[in-house]
Design a protein around this motif. Structure first.
Motif, short mmCIF file in Angstrom:
data_model
loop_
_atom_site.label_atom_id
_atom_site.label_comp_id
_atom_site.label_asym_id
_atom_site.label_seq_id
_atom_site.Cartn_x
_atom_site.Cartn_y
_atom_site.Cartn_z
N PRO A 34 0.21 -23.41 9.65
CA PRO A 34 -0.83 -24.37 9.19
C PRO A 34 -0.42 -24.60 8.05
CG PRO A 34 -1.43 -21.85 9.21
CD PRO A 34 0.06 -22.02 10.08
N ALA A 35 -1.18 -25.80 7.38
CA ALA A 35 -0.76 -26.31 5.93
C ALA A 35 -0.96 -25.40 5.03
CB ALA A 35 -1.39 -27.60 5.80
N GLY A 36 -2.02 -24.75 4.96
CA GLY A 36 -2.52 -23.82 3.88
C GLY A 36 -1.23 -22.70 3.81
N PRO A 46 -2.06 -27.84 -2.59
CA PRO A 46 -2.36 -28.66 -1.19
C PRO A 46 -2.25 -30.03 -1.34
CG PRO A 46 -3.89 -26.79 -1.66
CD PRO A 46 -2.87 -26.99 -3.03
N SER A 50 0.26 -32.30 0.96
CA SER A 50 -0.34 -33.36 1.86
C SER A 50 0.65 -34.53 1.97
CB SER A 50 -1.81 -33.90 1.57
OG SER A 50 -2.08 -34.59 2.32
N ARG A 66 -4.04 -30.84 14.89
CA ARG A 66 -5.38 -29.99 14.72
C ARG A 66 -5.69 -28.86 15.39
NH1 ARG A 66 -8.77 -30.95 10.76
NH2 ARG A 66 -8.29 -33.25 10.49
N ASP A 67 -5.87 -27.80 14.59
CA ASP A 67 -6.43 -26.60 15.28
C ASP A 67 -7.52 -26.17 14.77
OD1 ASP A 67 -6.27 -24.16 16.64
OD2 ASP A 67 -4.66 -23.24 15.28
N ARG A 69 -10.45 -26.15 12.18
CA ARG A 69 -10.52 -27.00 10.81
C ARG A 69 -9.40 -27.03 10.21
NH1 ARG A 69 -15.06 -23.81 7.82
NH2 ARG A 69 -14.78 -25.66 6.39
N SER A 70 -7.99 -26.45 10.48
CA SER A 70 -6.76 -26.65 10.00
C SER A 70 -5.89 -27.54 10.92
CB SER A 70 -6.25 -25.19 9.76
OG SER A 70 -5.91 -24.71 10.86
N ILE A 71 -4.58 -28.01 10.03
CA ILE A 71 -3.91 -28.62 10.82
C ILE A 71 -2.60 -27.74 10.75
CG2 ILE A 71 -2.65 -30.78 10.73
CD1 ILE A 71 -4.73 -32.14 9.27
N HIS A 72 -1.96 -27.87 11.95
CA HIS A 72 -0.85 -26.97 12.40
C HIS A 72 0.47 -27.93 12.12
CE1 HIS A 72 -0.19 -22.71 13.36
NE2 HIS A 72 0.82 -23.03 13.93
#
Length: 117
Positions: A34-36, A46, A50, A66-67, A69-72
């Motif tokens: 995930p982006a985080g 972040p 992005s 999208r997974d 609330r996050s983006i994988h």
């Protein structure tokens, strides 16, 4: 792969943070990250991350999903393979035996890093 696609991929990888992101995603394998988590591991803000992920996505080297609330994100190794093939397709003027040192370096590195042949 067309020349424009190769240029886009090389330009995306020609920046330090984007190269670090791509290599991290390669290490993450099929599961991706995930982006985080990418932001945390690389210590990149972040909003800055992005921008880099967008450039990698436009080049086709990275795909987002999208997974909740996050983006994988995942590295697309088929695009990297196509880029490598594009760069080496006319290897050594039609004398592939001259490319043998490149292949043996890759094979030796694979064995050292993974412990397998």
């Amino acid at each position: 792969m067309e020349k424009e696609d190769a240029l886009r991929a090389l330009a995306a990888l020609g920046q330090e943070t984007r190269l670090d992101v791509f290599r991290l995603l390669v290490k993450a394998g099929k599961e991706g990250m995930p982006a985080g988590a990418i932001s945390d591991v690389l210590g990149v803000r972040p909003n800055t991350l992005s921008t880099h992920l967008s450039a990698l996505s436009r080049s086709g080297l990275v795909h987002a999903e999208r997974d909740g609330r996050s983006i994988h994100y995942r590295a697309d190794l088929s695009v990297m393979g196509a880029l490598t093939t594009y760069l080496l397709q006319d290897c050594c003027g039609g004398n592939p035996e001259l490319c043998a040192p490149i292949m043996s370096m890759l094979n030796g590195r694979d064995r050292q890093e993974t412990g397998r042949c």
